[in-house]
Design a protein around this motif. Structure first.
Motif, PDB file in Angstrom:
ATOM      1  N   ASN A 140      -7.001  -2.978  12.183  1.00 52.42           N
ATOM      2  CA  ASN A 140      -7.118  -3.880  11.032  1.00 52.42           C
ATOM      3  C   ASN A 140      -7.267  -3.148   9.711  1.00 52.42           C
ATOM      4  OD1 ASN A 140      -6.985  -5.899  12.812  1.00 52.42           O
ATOM      5  ND2 ASN A 140      -9.139  -6.468  12.735  1.00 52.42           N
ATOM      6  N   GLN A 141      -7.297  -1.824   9.724  1.00 55.31           N
ATOM      7  CA  GLN A 141      -7.464  -1.117   8.459  1.00 55.31           C
ATOM      8  C   GLN A 141      -6.163  -0.471   7.984  1.00 55.31           C
ATOM      9  OE1 GLN A 141     -10.321   1.476  10.171  1.00 55.31           O
ATOM     10  NE2 GLN A 141      -9.057   3.281  10.002  1.00 55.31           N
ATOM     11  N   LEU A 142      -5.077  -0.629   8.746  1.00 56.44           N
ATOM     12  CA  LEU A 142      -3.813  -0.021   8.330  1.00 56.44           C
ATOM     13  C   LEU A 142      -3.297  -0.710   7.076  1.00 56.44           C
ATOM     14  CD1 LEU A 142      -2.155   0.162  11.859  1.00 56.44           C
ATOM     15  CD2 LEU A 142      -3.288   1.997  10.619  1.00 56.44           C
ATOM     16  N   PHE A 143      -2.750   0.052   6.151  1.00 53.19           N
ATOM     17  CA  PHE A 143      -2.299  -0.601   4.915  1.00 53.19           C
ATOM     18  C   PHE A 143      -1.061   0.003   4.296  1.00 53.19           C
ATOM     19  CE2 PHE A 143      -3.444   2.498   1.633  1.00 53.19           C
ATOM     20  CZ  PHE A 143      -4.197   3.375   2.375  1.00 53.19           C
ATOM     21  N   ILE A 158     -13.720  -3.412   6.479  1.00 58.68           N
ATOM     22  CA  ILE A 158     -12.569  -2.600   6.094  1.00 58.68           C
ATOM     23  C   ILE A 158     -12.974  -1.596   5.021  1.00 58.68           C
ATOM     24  CG2 ILE A 158     -10.281  -2.662   5.046  1.00 58.68           C
ATOM     25  CD1 ILE A 158      -9.930  -5.423   6.338  1.00 58.68           C
ATOM     26  N   ALA A 191     -14.671   1.182   6.634  1.00 57.94           N
ATOM     27  CA  ALA A 191     -13.745   1.984   7.422  1.00 57.94           C
ATOM     28  C   ALA A 191     -12.951   2.915   6.518  1.00 57.94           C
ATOM     29  CB  ALA A 191     -12.801   1.081   8.209  1.00 57.94           C
ATOM     30  N   GLN A 192     -12.514   2.411   5.366  1.00 58.42           N
ATOM     31  CA  GLN A 192     -11.727   3.269   4.468  1.00 58.42           C
ATOM     32  C   GLN A 192     -12.613   4.329   3.824  1.00 58.42           C
ATOM     33  OE1 GLN A 192      -8.996   2.861   5.384  1.00 58.42           O
ATOM     34  NE2 GLN A 192      -7.877   1.029   4.774  1.00 58.42           N
ATOM     35  N   ARG A 205     -12.882   7.096   5.993  1.00 59.98           N
ATOM     36  CA  ARG A 205     -11.674   7.935   6.040  1.00 59.98           C
ATOM     37  C   ARG A 205     -11.542   8.746   4.756  1.00 59.98           C
ATOM     38  NH1 ARG A 205      -6.698   4.261   7.267  1.00 59.98           N
ATOM     39  NH2 ARG A 205      -5.544   6.197   7.534  1.00 59.98           N
ATOM     40  N   ILE A 229      -6.318  -0.855  -3.058  1.00 58.20           N
ATOM     41  CA  ILE A 229      -5.221  -1.229  -2.164  1.00 58.20           C
ATOM     42  C   ILE A 229      -5.587  -1.065  -0.679  1.00 58.20           C
ATOM     43  CG2 ILE A 229      -2.873  -0.617  -1.455  1.00 58.20           C
ATOM     44  CD1 ILE A 229      -2.247  -0.191  -4.404  1.00 58.20           C
ATOM     45  N   PRO A 230      -6.192   0.087  -0.317  1.00 62.73           N
ATOM     46  CA  PRO A 230      -6.520   0.254   1.107  1.00 62.73           C
ATOM     47  C   PRO A 230      -7.436  -0.830   1.654  1.00 62.73           C
ATOM     48  CG  PRO A 230      -6.748   2.327  -0.057  1.00 62.73           C
ATOM     49  CD  PRO A 230      -6.506   1.295  -1.097  1.00 62.73           C
ATOM     50  N   VAL A 253      -4.914  -4.701   1.049  1.00 63.29           N
ATOM     51  CA  VAL A 253      -3.760  -4.936   1.930  1.00 63.29           C
ATOM     52  C   VAL A 253      -4.201  -5.354   3.330  1.00 63.29           C
ATOM     53  CG1 VAL A 253      -1.756  -3.884   3.030  1.00 63.29           C
ATOM     54  CG2 VAL A 253      -2.177  -3.511   0.604  1.00 63.29           C
ATOM     55  N   PRO A 254      -5.095  -4.567   3.977  1.00 68.78           N
ATOM     56  CA  PRO A 254      -5.520  -5.019   5.310  1.00 68.78           C
ATOM     57  C   PRO A 254      -6.247  -6.357   5.282  1.00 68.78           C
ATOM     58  CG  PRO A 254      -6.283  -2.784   4.896  1.00 68.78           C
ATOM     59  CD  PRO A 254      -5.715  -3.288   3.619  1.00 68.78           C
ATOM     60  N   ARG A 278      -2.866 -13.155   9.421  1.00 68.73           N
ATOM     61  CA  ARG A 278      -2.859 -13.188  10.882  1.00 68.73           C
ATOM     62  C   ARG A 278      -3.794 -14.298  11.371  1.00 68.73           C
ATOM     63  NH1 ARG A 278      -4.194  -8.174  11.485  1.00 68.73           N
ATOM     64  NH2 ARG A 278      -6.367  -8.737  11.698  1.00 68.73           N
TER      65      ARG A 278
END
Lengths: 327, 241, 295
Positions: A93-96, B151, B154-155, B158, B175-176, B179-180, B187
């Motif tokens: 769910n963190q892919l962007f 999220i 999580a980013q 990273r 954006i990171p 977008v998710p 979804r």
């Protein structure tokens, strides 16, 4: 190499408000380089909170956490997060990014690596999770669930962390997906000498891979030890809402009839070996009516009925004990 | 009601009007069985914003300086007045909103809206569906907030940075997370619509409600009071001009 | 027609392919000739790897998808029958994997009422059904809670309550336990078994967890859009190597007995239950002792 030490670490969310909630309570733990540590516990037992301390996302509200002996400070935080890679629950769910390649490389932005170096790292990370180069230029959004998850994990290991922390990495995958993903993690650990911290409530998985296991219950450590020792304690596991692997339960029931069964059996492989050994042993007899072993030395007579032990096997296969424990 | 109240809050300019509004809020809160203090507690988190508004406005509005010297020369009388009004408005709005949310579930609110908008159906406005959409939107706010938080974390782990660089860079660094978050929301919306269909949802046709709204005496009183209040305030603000 | 009425689910040569741009594998056949019957009151587990067609199949039963060829009957009704679509969806109630994307109401009670409201029931009847459904899943104390504050397991209980309030004939769970912890899974399984035994609701439980599948009366294994195995759990799980090839696990107890049997030990096939296995192993070991004593 990085060792992480937690001392009396506690964490309370929204402290001082009416909704404050203590998620972790007095956790003391040493994560040594190269260790495969399992963190088990029901949902809400504090697993995720514990993991988020390991890369400084959360700070203890009391107690402390040190990295190679030094407390973390805001200064090296980004560096620390590259050395302790944290894979969140449902990381897909963190892919962007527009391409898999760019998404994986996100973790390297700001490191000052050359594009060539980044390229090598990205390919390495993708390969480590079992995906080929054909994935590099695809959009992460068009992949299957399992593939997305692997790409997300690649995005964490691309920084080549010393410690890889995974929060329920196999949740929602099918059996093959689960198996393959864990195999990749085991291989990574072997090849790069990574420390792995794995949080899961899948006890079979834990039994197969973890060397040390901490069981959390309501934020406190309910059990800690080697996987064998932890799973032996079926009662405590049940109390905290976890199930020992079915095979462990089966063997512990069988042990009531055959007390000589080893009670730390946590995998089917080990159970098969143990039952074969037991079967062989059941079929063995002593050399004579005095119940002496094949060696028939003096000691057997002195003991009367000779004790059996690890040496009591039958390598020549004639159905007679070759040696008792004291010979 | 809420809308009218909101308009009034912005309309009101004199301190007297504010006093009247405050009184009204107080009474409504009492009648709704919510002690006023309770509503006030709800606004504690935004006190910071209120103070900030106060400070900025005091400096930003041009007018007669308070004093000729030092920092005080930047603060103007008009500025302070305006900002005090602003803060009172903010507080009134939030107290009103907090009364609304603590007495009415979002679904009931939407039903109410749908009932009000019923005449629009003649114009082929899908009133029921609109109300449903808004209700679901409300239901998913906490879910999306939680997901956004996850999220973000999580980013960050990273190695993402959200605090450095110029405004453009900072916007880009969102954006990171965005977008998710959007991908996830789509979804989820897709899954949700499937789940709703599976539970026999087919729009308003043939649908009944477990809880039907009734216009009670309290509502009549409330509406009358609101109308009266509006009239009084209207007079006070415009007649004096 | 007599036969179809007895079967709550009946499919005849069902094929399904997603369009050129939809689905996990665009253009490919997701289902390739599925013919099976599920009787009223059965407890069936449906297992298969990702992409085997399980989810697609479940969606055909609820008429969320319609077969490209072949026919699906739910309680004797053809799912292509537009007139009776809502009846099909009521009879074949469906619970999905992620509780967060199927709970619609802002309180538990409102959510459970959603289905009955869509059926156009009288408010009084809806209220009765909601109360009853919440009681049956043991969530009556949480009627007024906002769903997002409940644990994952409780959310799924609410989802199930939302379906049983519609009084379905068949409960279809599409990996509804996949994201839950062991205790919550056990609670759900417990509930499903109770609903099945005591109220005769047919259950079709899609799962990746073979220990759960072993608790069903019947296990259907799907692979590449076809039914690969269909039978009692003991029969299905004795085909260890085939299941492995399809990327599936088998329950640990079954795996142990199959491996020992493979090495020539005298064990009955199809062992699944722990206690039965303990007894069998005991006999196996005691037998060896006995054998030696007689020689």
């Amino acid at each position: 190499m990085l060792s992480i030490r937690l001392e009396n670490l506690s964490h309370t969310y929204q402290r001082g408000t009416p909704v404050e909630k203590t998620a972790l309570h007095n956790i003391t733990l040493l994560i040594e380089p190269g260790m495969f540590l399992g963190i088990a516990g029901r949902s809400g037992s504090g697993k995720t909170t514990l993991l988020q301390h390991l890369n400084g996302l959360l700070k203890p509200t009391s107690g402390c956490i040190t990295f190679n002996g030094s407390p973390m400070d805001g200064h090296g935080m980004r560096d620390l997060r590259r050395r302790v890679g944290l894979v969140f629950q449902h990381p897909e769910n963190q892919l962007f990014e527009e391409t898999v390649c760019r998404d994986i490389a996100f973790g390297l932005s700001g490191t000052g690596l050359s594009p060539a170096e980044i390229d090598i790292r990205v390919r390495g990370a993708l390969e480590a999770v079992g995906l080929g180069e054909t994935f590099l230029n695809r959009s992460p959004f068009e992949l299957s669930g399992g593939e997305k998850r692997r790409v997300a994990i690649a995005g964490v290991i691309v920084t080549d962390p010393s410690v890889l922390v995974l929060d329920e990495p196999t949740a929602g995958l099918d059996p093959r997906g689960r198996r393959e993903l864990l195999d990749h993690i085991v291989a990574l650990r072997r090849e790069r000498g990574m420390t792995v911290v794995l949080a899961t409530h899948d006890m079979e998985q834990m039994a197969r891979h973890a060397e040390q296991v901490m069981v959390l219950e309501n934020g406190s450590s309910a059990l800690f030890g080697t996987a064998r020792d932890v799973f032996r304690d079926v009662g405590t596991l049940e109390r905290v809402g976890l199930e020992a692997p079915r095979i462990t339960i089966l063997m512990s029931k069988l042990k009531k009839v055959f007390p000589e069964i080893d009670d730390g059996i946590v995998t089917v492989d080990a159970a098969v070996e143990e039952l074969k050994r037991l079967h062989r042993r059941q079929g063995l007899r002593w050399r004579d009516h005095d119940e002496r072993c094949a060696r028939g030395s003096v000691c057997c007579r002195e003991f009367g009925s000779p004790p059996v032990g690890p040496q009591d096997e039958d390598p020549d296969g004639d159905g007679i004990y070759d040696a008792c424990i004291s010979c | 009601m809420a809308t009218v109240f909101m308009t009034l809050v912005f309309l009101a300019d004199s301190y007297l009007s504010f006093l009247l509004l405050l009184f009204f809020t107080f009474v409504v809160a009492g009648r709704a069985g919510r002690p006023f203090g309770h509503s006030l507690r709800g606004i504690r988190p935004i006190l910071f914003i209120a103070l900030f508004t106060l400070a900025v406005n005091s400096f930003a509005v041009k007018g007669t300086p308070l004093s000729e010297y030092g920092i005080l020369c930047h603060i103007t009388r008009e500025g302070i007045e305006q900002s005090v009004r602003m803060v009172i408005r903010l507080l009134l709005l939030l107290t009103g909103a907090s009364i609304l949310t603590s007495t009415t579930t979002p679904l009931a609110l939407m039903d109410g809206l749908a009932a009000l908008m019923r005449p629009l159906r003649r114009l082929r406005v899908p009133v029921h569906e609109l109300a449903m959409m808004m209700a679901i939107g409300l239901r998913f706010i906490p879910v999306l907030l939680e997901e956004g938080g996850r999220i973000f974390k999580a980013q960050v782990s990273r190695g993402a940075g959200f605090t450095s660089g110029n405004p453009l860079q900072r916007a880009r660094s969102c954006i990171p997370v965005l977008v998710p978050l959007f991908a996830g929301a789509f979804r989820r919306a897709d899954d949700l619509s499937t789940a709703m269909e599976a539970r026999c949802f087919r729009g308003s046709a043939g649908r009944t409600r477990m809880k039907t709204l009734e216009f009670s005496r309290a509502d009549v009183i409330c509406v009358t009071a609101m109308l009266a209040l509006s009239a009084v305030l209207f007079c006070m603000e415009f007649v004096k001009m | 027609m007599v036969a179809t009425k007895k079967h709550i689910v009946e499919t005849q040569g069902v094929e399904f392919s997603y369009g050129a741009c939809g689905g996990p594998v665009p253009g490919a056949k997701a289902l390739d000739g599925i013919s099976l019957r599920i009787e009223k009151g059965e407890f069936v587990a449906l297992v298969g790897g990702n992409g085997s067609g399980k989810t697609t199949f479940a969606r055909l039963l609820n008429a969320l998808l319609l077969p490209t060829s072949g026919t699906v009957y739910i309680d004797g009704i053809d799912t292509k029958d537009k007139e009776r679509l809502w009846e099909v969806r009521r009879v074949a109630g469906m619970v999905f994997q992620n509780p967060d994307s199927q709970i619609i109401g802002t309180t538990v009670e409102e959510d459970v009422a959603f289905g009955p409201e869509n059926l156009g029931l009288e408010p009084e009847e809806t209220r009765r059904r909601v109360r009853e459904a919440l009681r049956r899943v043991g969530m009556e104390r949480h009627a007024d809670s906002p769903p997002h504050l409940l644990s994952g397991g409780r959310k799924q209980l609410v989802s199930i309550a939302g379906i049983i309030a519609m009084e379905p004939g068949c409960l279809i769970l599409d990996e509804a336990t996949a994201l839950l912890d062991p205790t919550a899974r056990e609670e759900i399984m417990e509930l499903l078994r109770r609903l099945n035994r005591e109220e005769g609701i047919t259950v079709l439980h899609i799962t990746h967890d073979m220990e759960e599948a072993a608790l069903a009366d019947r296990v259907i294994v799907m692979h590449a859009g076809r039914v690969a195995l269909d039978g009692k759990p003991s029969e299905v799980f004795s085909r260890a190597s085939l299941l492995r090839e399809m990327g599936l696990d088998i329950p640990q107890v079954a795996e142990l007995s199959e491996r020992l049997r493979g090495e020539g030990f005298d064990l009955p096939s199809g062992l699944l239950d722990t206690d039965a296995a303990v007894a069998a192993l005991e006999r196996m070991l005691a037998g060896s002792r006995h054998a030696v004593h007689t020689t």
